[in-house]
Design an enzyme around this catalytic site. Structure first.
Site, PDB file in Angstrom:
ATOM      1  N   SER A 248       0.833  -1.195   0.000  1.00 24.19           N
ATOM      2  CA  SER A 248       0.000   0.000   0.000  1.00 24.19           C
ATOM      3  C   SER A 248       0.863   1.238   0.000  1.00 24.19           C
ATOM      4  O   SER A 248       1.983   1.232   0.492  1.00 24.19           O
ATOM      5  CB  SER A 248      -0.909   0.004   1.224  1.00 24.19           C
ATOM      6  OG  SER A 248      -0.157   0.375   2.360  1.00 24.19           O
ATOM      7  N   LYS A 249       0.316   2.277  -0.555  1.00 25.23           N
ATOM      8  CA  LYS A 249       1.130   3.487  -0.612  1.00 25.23           C
ATOM      9  C   LYS A 249       1.219   4.156   0.754  1.00 25.23           C
ATOM     10  O   LYS A 249       2.128   4.906   1.021  1.00 25.23           O
ATOM     11  CB  LYS A 249       0.558   4.441  -1.649  1.00 25.23           C
ATOM     12  CG  LYS A 249      -0.719   5.120  -1.240  1.00 25.23           C
ATOM     13  CD  LYS A 249      -1.009   6.275  -2.166  1.00 25.23           C
ATOM     14  CE  LYS A 249      -2.081   7.143  -1.558  1.00 25.23           C
ATOM     15  NZ  LYS A 249      -3.125   7.606  -2.400  1.00 25.23           N
TER      16      LYS A 249
END
Length: 475
Positions: A248-249
């Site tokens: 995930s960013k």
RNA sequence: GGUCCCAUCGUCUAAUGGUUAGGACAUCACCCUUUCACGGUGGUAAUAUGGGUUCGAAUCCCGUUGGGAUCACCA
């Protein structure tokens, strides 16, 4: 019927690897069957909209070569391709769905609904507005009362559908909640916009993360209520950072652009992620996008999550770099030379020795930093068991090598190597006893791109002699 | 918590009832060698677990354990 797939990202910022892989699979499914790949921007949540995010999406898809046949920028017969521009379409269909009995007006506030719910005890929101008569509801809407349109689910028993990856999925209708389809701001939720758009755009295969598996029956109900046929579903498992967490960013995990910035080639990234959750059924691992287009099949998609392994990507990237024509490698490496070399060197020669030794372009500065200057190093570095070299040996052979090199008039790798080899013979020592210490003296590093004479060529005669003198002084 | 999904070397995966459980990355050893790499050869390493079904199970069924997802006016 022509195969049509769509990549439908919401413009919330970075293009992460899982997203890109979904886009790739969608592209490949379409192209494997001569179909169309459509790009649609899902920006119905204004709160999450990030300026410039769509440009990143365009740039990334172009960079990896998954070109779209229809999209916001190039148009098509099913536009507009940006959901915020389709507002009226959703409203029209939402009200139609109410008439059809698949949805109802709801005047409850979000707080009302939240209060009723209890996830732990599995208590769902029972919408009182569901039982309002259509006339009464319409009257309140006409009066200007704020409302949403909620899905109406009256079915019971089991819902069934087939997924191309997971097989038959059965979920009890009681598990489904009557979600909001049209928000009070007049924009649709994903739950609704997706169904309407996929139908109107004649999408044949919906590819998306497996987190949608359990809500898919709700969408199927909408399709049914409209009398539409639902598309084929291809739910794919997530790409993981480790066994527990998705990539995930938010955690700062690598995005496509981060990887490119570090020196990974788009072709290598695409190749690697294609194989994260899919395999061709053969031992082949290196694939161009064109090859993938020919052999991709949903049947070979995997059900379980795959951990993103940067080490294997790095290896694969090295394969791609080595396979590059030398001119192309040189072009890619040049910016790094400009950035960290002030000394004038034969950059083309440098590229030649560097290419087989680079796995990630971003490593180049570290690999060539010695060209600028030799960092302090311990004389222990001269020790090498196999080469029978140590500081003592270095002291002797370096002095001899210096004499020979000082007399050299042809400064090429071959010429220098011949001279030093001859010297080793005259002295009665192993090649390595001259070359190993020389390499250390010239670079101050245990590992270098190329051998002693190659480094000497890169540094030039003056600097080579200069560095030997300095090394000798420290021995 | 309800529901759904998943489970083969450290990692990506192959084997769709019969294989000494295969390949790749990583790792280790050796070879090559002018260092490092490349390349070559070989090694270590897996069917989560307990029951069934079957002549035979990684594969089919059930339980257990572990993990994930979902239950938003986010997608």
């Amino acid at each position: 019927m022509k195969t049509r797939t769509r990549f439908a990202p919401s413009p919330t910022g970075y293009m992460h690897i899982g997203n890109l892989r979904t886009a790739l699979y969608e592209y490949l499914i379409a192209k494997a069957q001569g179909g169309d790949f459509i790009l649609r921007i899902e920006d119905t949540d204004q709160k999450r909209y990030v300026e410039g995010a769509t440009d990143i999406i365009y740039a990334t898809l172009k960079r990896v070569g998954t070109n779209w046949d229809e999209g916001p920028d190039i148009g098509g017969n099913y536009g507009p391709y940006i959901q915020s521009e389709r507002r009226n379409i959703y409203a029209e269909y939402a009200h139609k769905l109410v008439e059809l009995g698949g949805a109802h007006y709801c005047f409850c506030s979000k707080e009302d609904a939240d209060e009723q719910k209890d996830e732990e005890q599995n208590i769902k929101f029972q919408d009182p507005c569901k039982h309002l008569s259509l006339e009464e509801a319409k009257a309140r809407v006409a009066k200007g009362e704020p409302y949403v349109i909620r899905q109406t689910i009256n079915k019971s028993g089991k819902s069934k559908y087939h997924d191309e990856v997971y097989g038959d999925i059965e979920i009890d209708y009681d598990e489904l909640d009557e979600g909001v389809l049209l928000k009070s701001d007049g924009l649709p939720t994903y739950n609704f916009a997706n169904v309407v758009d996929d139908h109107l755009m004649e999408i044949t295969h919906v590819v998306r993360g497996n987190e949608y598996i359990s809500s898919t029956p709700k969408y199927n109900l909408i399709y049914e209520d409209f009398g539409w046929e639902h598309p084929q579903y291809v739910h794919v498992p997530p790409v993981m950072k480790d066994a527990q967490h998705k990539l995930s960013k938010r955690n700062g995990d690598a995005s496509f652009q981060d990887l490119v910035a570090k020196g990974y080639l788009p072709e290598a990234i695409i190749n690697y992620i294609a194989l994260l959750g899919w395999n061709p059924g053969t031992d082949q691992e290196i694939f161009s996008l064109d090859e993938l287009k020919k052999i991709f099949s949903v049947e070979r998609l995997n059900k379980s999550p795959a951990i993103f392994d940067i080490t294997k990507l790095t290896w694969m990237n090295g394969c791609y770099i080595r396979a590059l024509p030398i001119e192309e490698f040189h072009k890619l490496a040049e910016p790094y030379y400009k950035e960290c070399l002030s000394r004038k060197v034969d950059e083309e020669f440098l590229s030649k020795v560097l290419q087989p030794r680079v796995e990630v372009l971003g490593d180049i500065p570290n690999q060539i930093d010695f060209i600028e200057q030799v960092k302090d190093f311990s004389n222990d570095l001269y020790f090498n068991k196999k080469m029978k070299s140590d500081a003592e040996v270095a002291k002797k052979t370096l002095a001899e090598a210096k004499t020979v090199l000082a007399e050299a008039d042809v400064w090429t790798n071959e010429a220098l190597f011949e001279k030093l080899k001859a010297l080793a013979e005259t002295l009665g020592v192993k090649n390595g006893q001259i070359l190993y210490p020389l390499r250390i003296a010239l670079s101050g590093k245990e590992t270098t791109p190329g051998g002693a004479t190659e480094i000497a060529v890169i540094l030039g005669k003056d600097e080579t002699i200069n560095r030997i003198n300095q090394a000798l002084a420290r021995l």
